[in-house]
Design an enzyme around this catalytic site. Structure first.
Site, PDB file in Angstrom:
ATOM      1  N   CYS A 171     -64.870  -0.265 -10.106  1.00  0.00           N
ATOM      2  CA  CYS A 171     -65.741   0.869 -10.416  1.00  0.00           C
ATOM      3  C   CYS A 171     -65.672   1.096 -11.920  1.00  0.00           C
ATOM      4  O   CYS A 171     -64.576   1.254 -12.473  1.00  0.00           O
ATOM      5  CB  CYS A 171     -65.272   2.116  -9.668  1.00  0.00           C
ATOM      6  SG  CYS A 171     -66.129   3.629 -10.183  1.00  0.00           S
ATOM      7  N   LYS A 174     -29.748 -19.376 -15.950  1.00  0.00           N
ATOM      8  CA  LYS A 174     -29.796 -19.067 -17.380  1.00  0.00           C
ATOM      9  C   LYS A 174     -29.420 -20.304 -18.193  1.00  0.00           C
ATOM     10  O   LYS A 174     -28.596 -21.114 -17.748  1.00  0.00           O
ATOM     11  CB  LYS A 174     -28.799 -17.954 -17.732  1.00  0.00           C
ATOM     12  CG  LYS A 174     -28.951 -16.676 -16.943  1.00  0.00           C
ATOM     13  CD  LYS A 174     -27.792 -15.731 -17.245  1.00  0.00           C
ATOM     14  CE  LYS A 174     -27.842 -14.499 -16.348  1.00  0.00           C
ATOM     15  NZ  LYS A 174     -26.650 -13.645 -16.494  1.00  0.00           N
ATOM     16  N   ASP A 195       0.832  -1.206   0.000  1.00  0.00           N
ATOM     17  CA  ASP A 195       0.000   0.000   0.000  1.00  0.00           C
ATOM     18  C   ASP A 195       0.864   1.252   0.000  1.00  0.00           C
ATOM     19  O   ASP A 195       0.537   2.248  -0.664  1.00  0.00           O
ATOM     20  CB  ASP A 195      -0.922   0.013   1.226  1.00  0.00           C
ATOM     21  CG  ASP A 195      -2.027  -1.027   1.120  1.00  0.00           C
ATOM     22  OD1 ASP A 195      -2.152  -1.644   0.042  1.00  0.00           O
ATOM     23  OD2 ASP A 195      -2.758  -1.215   2.109  1.00  0.00           O
ATOM     24  N   LEU A 252     -36.335 -10.014 -15.406  1.00  0.00           N
ATOM     25  CA  LEU A 252     -36.316 -11.470 -15.346  1.00  0.00           C
ATOM     26  C   LEU A 252     -37.612 -11.980 -14.732  1.00  0.00           C
ATOM     27  O   LEU A 252     -38.171 -11.361 -13.829  1.00  0.00           O
ATOM     28  CB  LEU A 252     -35.136 -11.962 -14.507  1.00  0.00           C
ATOM     29  CG  LEU A 252     -33.739 -11.811 -15.103  1.00  0.00           C
ATOM     30  CD1 LEU A 252     -32.693 -12.292 -14.113  1.00  0.00           C
ATOM     31  CD2 LEU A 252     -33.614 -12.569 -16.414  1.00  0.00           C
ATOM     32  N   CYS A 268     -65.059   8.728 -12.880  1.00  0.00           N
ATOM     33  CA  CYS A 268     -64.673   8.590 -11.471  1.00  0.00           C
ATOM     34  C   CYS A 268     -63.436   9.441 -11.201  1.00  0.00           C
ATOM     35  O   CYS A 268     -62.391   9.257 -11.846  1.00  0.00           O
ATOM     36  CB  CYS A 268     -64.376   7.125 -11.154  1.00  0.00           C
ATOM     37  SG  CYS A 268     -63.690   6.870  -9.500  1.00  0.00           S
ATOM     38  N   LYS A 311     -27.776 -13.639  -7.406  1.00  0.00           N
ATOM     39  CA  LYS A 311     -28.532 -12.424  -7.737  1.00  0.00           C
ATOM     40  C   LYS A 311     -28.162 -11.350  -6.712  1.00  0.00           C
ATOM     41  O   LYS A 311     -28.652 -11.348  -5.588  1.00  0.00           O
ATOM     42  CB  LYS A 311     -30.035 -12.693  -7.727  1.00  0.00           C
ATOM     43  CG  LYS A 311     -30.861 -11.533  -8.248  1.00  0.00           C
ATOM     44  CD  LYS A 311     -32.327 -11.917  -8.344  1.00  0.00           C
ATOM     45  CE  LYS A 311     -33.124 -10.772  -8.953  1.00  0.00           C
ATOM     46  NZ  LYS A 311     -33.053  -9.537  -8.154  1.00  0.00           N
TER      47      LYS A 311
END
Length: 652
Positions: free
Chosen positions: A413, A278, A29, A79, A418, A109
């Site tokens: 309705c 898939k 680093d 999907l 309305c 996912k």
């Protein structure tokens, strides 16, 4: 100095890829920081020589004016969801009707925000949100601050890729701790935090919040022949791809993977809400095709939602734009999936009867699809009253008699005047997926309607700037912006208007398909239902619904009034030309073109009526090849598909 800056940029970008993508840093680093500081000093001294792919772009602060709309060259589909083993079995059965021996790929996912990244000659030029799948928002500057997104690729490629941008759990905890210390409201969950971060106008805030990505698809036509090979290629280009995935031959293997992931879910460093399955072979994907909304070759299995107990306090009944009257439960507040829930849908009167929901019941609440709070069932052991819920017989808005048709589960309705239906229709018309009139949200629409300034959607375009000043709380600047937004919406392509009209069964995808075919709403108005029903992915239900709408009294008048006020009724996208040279043909582009860009070749083919796809299958009519065409050319020859070259395409 330019040479040293080039060296430093190349080194630092390589080290960043090793750190964020490969998880295998080759320098410490402190060494990275030393080189980074040297680059900053050189760029400060020679600002005119700063390179486009410099890593310093990731941390610099820039305050944006807003986010521009961006049309996706390759639309993003939703999907289809599955919530059980039985639904996965049904998906597999549908696939096997078209594909004899499918291999599936299962991927996690990620619970984040869908993004699309476009590179030209290997340089990131656009980072865009999903939006409605056709139009998103350009958030390129913010996505440049996401450290694992490559600013440049190792090859000079023109490519569009897709993935999820998310906030790791560790970053989420840090962000919320900082907000708590600053007296700011905490984010409910990592997804909300990621969404709020990507909507920031100050890019320095984005840089500090340590968002991350997983890429999962090459959206532009691919030279790979499977999803698995595509993922490996994305890794080669320097993108982060989730390693947790398997290939499966059947639903048993898929179900075992889902169970395994479910057990590991809480220990992952990021949130997931399911597994995406898939068909792995891209040619098979092409063969299976799409519905109006979703690919037929994929399904998203969603994990069971979190459930909580709450007491039912009362029920509100509201009227939607189609006249359906929906009951909503008012509940004692509960924490559910990171948010406080005090209201939940009861769906419809049939659902209330089926679940035997009564006054003051203790109920189980969950979030349907991890989004919408809903009442799942009654805890009968805690029932305190036998009194049934009051079911309305009159519309809560206009007091008309409510009807309960035999083939419907809801009260309805049917009064066309309305007030609630009209107002909900106006709100829908102005919404993002429809005419996208910025600022014209529910509160302004309600005030306009109450002031008798709008009675139908055509009235919106008769409004003047001074009309908004009659509304409580609207100042001159806001009035000017609202008026400008309304005027700008007149130029929308006509599929936005068609969806905005709120015709039953005609969603945004169907609207686009209809306008691609008929070119204008006026042509669609004149079309017969048989021609509408013949369009691929549509069918008789949509055709009948359009016929009913256009036959209704007032439809022709409304369209005429919209046209008279200057609203565009024509489609501005790529239309399907019935008598064009390649009308109705499915064409694949492969290999390296010498004179045309791939996007130019695709546009030309589409302008000639062709449907351009990414994989060769038995449904392919023609393959246009460039140099180094590879496996797609070989497959075309094996299938006896006609092959043409770039010169032939240019001659058309």
């Amino acid at each position: 100095m330019n040479k040293r800056m080039n060296e430093l940029v190349a080194l630092l970008n390589r080290y960043a890829t090793e750190y964020y993508t490969s998880d295998n840093p080759s320098v410490s680093d402190s060494e990275y920081d030393r080189l980074y500081r040297e680059l900053v000093e050189l760029e400060t001294a020679y600002p005119e020589q700063v390179l486009a792919d410099s890593p310093t772009h990731r941390v610099g602060g820039k305050v944006l004016d807003g986010f521009e709309k961006y049309s996706h060259q390759y639309p993003l589909y939703s999907l289809q969801d599955a919530f059980s083993r039985e639904e996965l079995d049904a998906f597999d059965a549908r696939v096997r009707k078209e594909v004899a021996h499918p291999t599936y790929i299962c991927e996690l996912k990620i619970d984040g925000l869908s993004i699309s990244l476009t590179y030209e000659k290997g340089i990131l030029v656009a980072g865009v949100t999903r939006g409605d799948g056709s139009i998103g928002e350009n958030i390129t500057e913010n996505l440049k601050r996401v450290k694992d997104i490559p600013l440049t690729l190792p090859e000079e490629l023109d490519i569009t890729v897709r993935g999820e941008c998310y906030m790791p759990r560790a970053s989420f905890d840090q962000v919320n701790q900082a907000r708590q210390e600053n007296g700011e409201p905490e984010f409910a969950n990592p997804r909300n935090a990621a969404a709020g971060t990507l909507r920031q106008l100050d890019t320095a805030v984005v840089a500090k919040r340590n968002l991350a990505t997983f890429l999962y698809q090459e959206a532009s036509p691919s030279t790979r022949d499977s999803q698995e090979k595509g993922l490996k290629y994305l890794e080669q280009l320097g993108f982060v791809v989730n390693p947790k995935r398997i290939l499966a031959e059947n639903i048993d293997e898929i179900w075992n993977f889902i169970q395994e992931v479910g057990q590991e879910r809480e220990n992952l460093p990021y949130d997931i809400d399911g597994v995406v399955i898939k068909v792995n072979d891209l040619a098979s994907q092409e063969e299976l095709g799409f519905t109006v909304k979703a690919p037929k070759w994929a399904v998203a299995y969603k994990f069971p939602a979190e459930e909580k107990e709450a007491q039912l306090l009362s029920v509100d009944w509201t009227v939607g734009r189609t006249g359906v009257v929906t009951p909503t439960a008012n509940l004692t507040p509960v924490q559910l999936a990171g948010t406080t829930v005090s209201r939940a849908t009861l769906h419809n009167v049939d659902y209330i009867a089926e679940k035997d929901i009564r006054k003051d019941d203790t109920v189980i609440v969950y979030k349907a699809g991890d989004i919408i709070p809903a009442v799942l069932r009654v805890v009968e052991s805690k029932r305190v009253s036998e009194e049934k819920l009051d079911i309305p017989t009159n519309c809560p808005s206009c007091n008309s008699d409510l009807l309960h048709f035999e083939d419907e589960v809801a009260l309805r309705c049917i009064n066309p005047r309305c007030p609630a239906q009209i107002m909900e229709g106006l709100i829908h018309f102005a919404s993002r997926d429809a005419m996208n009139i910025t600022g014209l949200g529910p509160s302004i629409v309600e005030k306009l309607f109450a002031a008798n300034l709008v009675k139908d959607v055509a009235d919106i375009y008769r409004l003047q700037e001074e009309d908004f000043l009659l509304l409580e709380g609207v100042k001159e600047k806001s009035a000017a912006k609202l008026y400008q937004a309304i005027q700008a919406s007149k130029e929308n392509s006509a599929e936005k208007l068609l969806f905005g009209l709120g015709i039953r069964h005609v969603g945004s995808k169907a609207s686009q398909l209809l306008l691609q075919y008929f070119h204008s709403i006026e042509n669609l108005y004149q079309a017969d239902s048989e021609e509408v029903a013949s369009i691929e992915s549509l069918g008789g239900v949509i055709a009948k619904s359009l016929q009913t709408y256009f036959a209704a009294e007032g439809s022709e008048i409304l369209l005429r009034e919209l046209k008279e006020t200057g609203v565009n009724l024509d489609y501005k996208g790529q239309t399907v030309v019935a008598d064009a040279a390649l009308s109705g043909l499915t064409v694949v582009l492969t290999g390296k073109l010498e004179r045309l860009k791939r996007s130019e070749a695709k546009s030309k083919l589409e302008s000639l009526g062709a449907k351009v796809t990414g994989s060769v299958s038995k449904k392919t009519d023609l393959v246009v090849v460039g140099a180094d065409a590879g496996s797609k050319l070989q497959k075309a020859q094996e299938l006896g598909i006609q092959v043409r070259d770039e010169a032939w395409l240019e001659s058309l």
